[in-house]
Design a protein around this motif. Structure first.
Motif, PDB file in Angstrom:
ATOM      1  N   PRO A  95       2.769 -51.644  -7.314  1.00 27.04           N
ATOM      2  CA  PRO A  95       3.535 -51.174  -6.145  1.00 27.04           C
ATOM      3  C   PRO A  95       4.248 -49.844  -6.389  1.00 27.04           C
ATOM      4  N   TYR A  96       4.804 -49.680  -7.588  1.00 24.06           N
ATOM      5  CA  TYR A  96       5.501 -48.427  -7.904  1.00 24.06           C
ATOM      6  C   TYR A  96       4.509 -47.298  -8.125  1.00 24.06           C
ATOM      7  N   LEU A  97       3.432 -47.571  -8.847  1.00 24.02           N
ATOM      8  CA  LEU A  97       2.442 -46.534  -9.110  1.00 24.02           C
ATOM      9  C   LEU A  97       1.777 -46.060  -7.820  1.00 24.02           C
ATOM     10  N   GLU A  98       1.622 -46.961  -6.875  1.00 27.31           N
ATOM     11  CA  GLU A  98       1.047 -46.570  -5.591  1.00 27.31           C
ATOM     12  C   GLU A  98       1.909 -45.531  -4.892  1.00 27.31           C
ATOM     13  N   VAL A  99       3.229 -45.708  -4.951  1.00 23.98           N
ATOM     14  CA  VAL A  99       4.142 -44.735  -4.338  1.00 23.98           C
ATOM     15  C   VAL A  99       4.085 -43.411  -5.089  1.00 23.98           C
ATOM     16  N   LEU A 100       4.112 -43.467  -6.419  1.00 24.92           N
ATOM     17  CA  LEU A 100       4.040 -42.236  -7.203  1.00 24.92           C
ATOM     18  C   LEU A 100       2.724 -41.513  -6.952  1.00 24.92           C
ATOM     19  N   ASN A 101       1.651 -42.258  -6.798  1.00 25.38           N
ATOM     20  CA  ASN A 101       0.352 -41.675  -6.507  1.00 25.38           C
ATOM     21  C   ASN A 101       0.363 -40.957  -5.169  1.00 25.38           C
ATOM     22  N   GLU A 102       0.984 -41.578  -4.173  1.00 25.64           N
ATOM     23  CA  GLU A 102       1.061 -40.959  -2.849  1.00 25.64           C
ATOM     24  C   GLU A 102       1.900 -39.689  -2.863  1.00 25.64           C
ATOM     25  N   LEU A 103       2.987 -39.708  -3.634  1.00 25.31           N
ATOM     26  CA  LEU A 103       3.871 -38.544  -3.692  1.00 25.31           C
ATOM     27  C   LEU A 103       3.320 -37.444  -4.587  1.00 25.31           C
ATOM     28  N   GLY A 104       2.407 -37.789  -5.486  1.00 22.69           N
ATOM     29  CA  GLY A 104       1.829 -36.786  -6.380  1.00 22.69           C
ATOM     30  C   GLY A 104       2.794 -36.263  -7.414  1.00 22.69           C
ATOM     31  N   LEU A 105       3.775 -37.078  -7.817  1.00 23.84           N
ATOM     32  CA  LEU A 105       4.779 -36.630  -8.773  1.00 23.84           C
ATOM     33  C   LEU A 105       4.251 -36.752 -10.199  1.00 23.84           C
ATOM     34  N   PRO A 106       4.480 -35.740 -11.044  1.00 22.96           N
ATOM     35  CA  PRO A 106       4.113 -35.883 -12.457  1.00 22.96           C
ATOM     36  C   PRO A 106       5.005 -36.925 -13.121  1.00 22.96           C
ATOM     37  N   VAL A 107       4.430 -37.677 -14.059  1.00 19.73           N
ATOM     38  CA  VAL A 107       5.131 -38.787 -14.698  1.00 19.73           C
ATOM     39  C   VAL A 107       5.177 -38.552 -16.206  1.00 19.73           C
ATOM     40  N   ILE A 108       6.383 -38.421 -16.736  1.00 17.03           N
ATOM     41  CA  ILE A 108       6.570 -38.356 -18.185  1.00 17.03           C
ATOM     42  C   ILE A 108       6.619 -39.786 -18.703  1.00 17.03           C
ATOM     43  N   VAL A 109       5.731 -40.123 -19.638  1.00 19.92           N
ATOM     44  CA  VAL A 109       5.670 -41.470 -20.194  1.00 19.92           C
ATOM     45  C   VAL A 109       6.228 -41.423 -21.616  1.00 19.92           C
ATOM     46  N   HIS A 110       7.483 -41.866 -21.758  1.00 18.14           N
ATOM     47  CA  HIS A 110       8.156 -41.792 -23.052  1.00 18.14           C
ATOM     48  C   HIS A 110       7.869 -43.055 -23.855  1.00 18.14           C
ATOM     49  N   HIS A 111       7.794 -42.893 -25.163  1.00 12.17           N
ATOM     50  CA  HIS A 111       7.615 -44.060 -26.027  1.00 12.17           C
ATOM     51  C   HIS A 111       8.862 -44.943 -25.993  1.00 12.17           C
ATOM     52  N   THR A 112       8.696 -46.186 -26.401  1.00 19.09           N
ATOM     53  CA  THR A 112       9.822 -47.093 -26.585  1.00 19.09           C
ATOM     54  C   THR A 112      10.123 -47.165 -28.085  1.00 19.09           C
ATOM     55  N   PRO A 113      11.228 -47.802 -28.494  1.00 21.99           N
ATOM     56  CA  PRO A 113      11.575 -47.784 -29.917  1.00 21.99           C
ATOM     57  C   PRO A 113      10.496 -48.364 -30.817  1.00 21.99           C
ATOM     58  N   LEU A 114       9.782 -49.381 -30.329  1.00 22.56           N
ATOM     59  CA  LEU A 114       8.723 -50.008 -31.113  1.00 22.56           C
ATOM     60  C   LEU A 114       7.588 -50.412 -30.173  1.00 22.56           C
ATOM     61  N   PRO A 115       6.360 -50.503 -30.688  1.00 22.95           N
ATOM     62  CA  PRO A 115       5.272 -51.024 -29.859  1.00 22.95           C
ATOM     63  C   PRO A 115       5.467 -52.512 -29.596  1.00 22.95           C
ATOM     64  N   VAL A 116       4.699 -53.055 -28.665  1.00 23.78           N
ATOM     65  CA  VAL A 116       4.781 -54.487 -28.381  1.00 23.78           C
ATOM     66  C   VAL A 116       4.521 -55.296 -29.649  1.00 23.78           C
ATOM     67  N   GLU A 117       3.484 -54.930 -30.394  1.00 20.40           N
ATOM     68  CA  GLU A 117       3.192 -55.584 -31.665  1.00 20.40           C
ATOM     69  C   GLU A 117       3.821 -54.745 -32.780  1.00 20.40           C
ATOM     70  N   TRP A 118       5.008 -55.149 -33.251  1.00 16.54           N
ATOM     71  CA  TRP A 118       5.817 -54.276 -34.083  1.00 16.54           C
ATOM     72  C   TRP A 118       6.089 -54.781 -35.491  1.00 16.54           C
TER      73      TRP A 118
END
Length: 348
Positions: A165-188
């Protein structure tokens, strides 16, 4: 040469003095999953926000005073950085909507006080509720140049249907998305014992896993306007680009161990949807940076410093890109400002 740093960390300037905001940060870390958030006072007298997972293993450190508008602009002046794009480092994985609103408001305040040199991105929970979309639109109307996401939330990477649902809105708006890392991966658990393995390689694993899941999930067929800019060179993705692009064998095999299909699609997503934050490039090395730009294209990398994790990273990064990396003047301009200006539609 104009320089744009797309990885300047932002936290509310009153984080340590505003009890409501501080509690919003401390209370958002999910203790039931082993995330321990606390504040202590350093020998200098400054307070220090620490995130641990598991107990006794520090993954994130914020020092009082490092995140002010004045600190950002002074560092930019010293390093020769003309413009900067701000984002919340890591913590956005957990922040609630009300805390995000306060974070966004302070980012706009800093931008307004910067004389046009700093730009805000939207920090927001990614669940696509109506009140969250209202906050997104409010921020866009105020001049946000893009959106920030963590590369996973809890156990879920961004290819999970929960985020559609959120990505659909971002896709419609055409906004660039910065994808920052988290402190650890899921398998850490395999990387926590050693500081540098945990705090450097853990982030690389997190980003490379995120990029791989996005590419192989086909999510960009549904959201073709999304442009994701991943930190940490996408977790070293330049080294994985050829290996992880499906290839058909030239002989019949007794057993087909890998899926040989989809290579053209993967290449398309890498051209059109996946970009990379060239985070403190001097730390990676001359050979590695030149290889990354050659493999994925200079038009897919944007300079960043992660200021103020180390104050020196901003100036060292600019110096490194100016004088050590052997690339054409046109490619250098793309990496240091042209790509950022184009992708974020910066008024510079």
């Amino acid at each position: 040469m104009t320089v744009v740093d797309i990885n300047i960390h932002h936290l509310p300037e009153d984080l340590f003095s505003n009890e409501k905001i501080l509690n919003g940060f401390l209370g958002s870390a999910p203790r039931g999953f082993g995330e321990i958030a606390r504040v202590e006072t350093m020998e200098s007298g400054k307070r220090h926000l620490i995130l641990e997972k598991p107990a006794g293993h520090q993954n994130l450190n914020y020092v009082e005073g490092d995140y002010s508008a004045e600190a950002k602009l002074a560092a930019m002046d010293e390093a020769g950085v003309d413009y900067g794009i701000m984002r919340v480092p890591v913590w956005q994985e957990w922040l609630d909507l009300e805390t995000c609103k306060a974070v966004n408001d302070n980012a706009f305040s800093i931008a307004e006080r910067s004389g046009g040199r700093l730009f805000a991105t939207v920090c927001l929970p990614p669940w696509g509720r109506a009140d969250m979309i209202d906050e997104l639109k409010r921020c866009v109307d105020r001049g946000a140049v893009g959106v920030q996401l963590a590369c996973h939330y809890g156990q879920l990477y961004l290819d999970d249907p929960t985020f559609e649902p959120y990505l659909e809105v971002l896709n419609e708006l055409g906004l660039p998305v910065i994808v920052h890392h988290t402190p650890l991966p899921v398998e850490w658990r395999s990387v926590v014992d050693y500081t540098n393995l945990r705090r450097e390689y853990g982030r690389i694993i997190d980003q490379s896993t995120a990029v791989g899941r996005e590419l192989f999930s086909g999510m960009f067929d549904r959201f073709s306007n999304l442009r994701f800019i991943h930190t940490m060179l996408g977790g070293n993705w330049f080294a994985n680009t050829a290996l992880m692009t499906p290839h058909r064998p030239n002989k019949a095999e007794a057993l087909q161990r890998l899926d040989p299909t989809g290579g053209e699609k993967i290449q398309q997503y890498l051209r059109e949807n996946i970009f990379f934050d060239l985070t403190h490039p001097h730390s990676w090395g001359k050979t590695q940076i030149e290889a990354a730009l050659q493999i994925n294209g200079a038009d897919h990398y944007l300079f960043g410093s992660s200021f103020p994790v180390f104050y020196s990273w901003m100036s060292q990064g600019v110096e490194f890109m100016d004088h050590e990396v052997e690339i054409s003047a046109a490619d250098r301009e793309l990496v240091m400002s042209g790509n950022a200006k184009r992708m974020f539609d910066l008024p510079i």
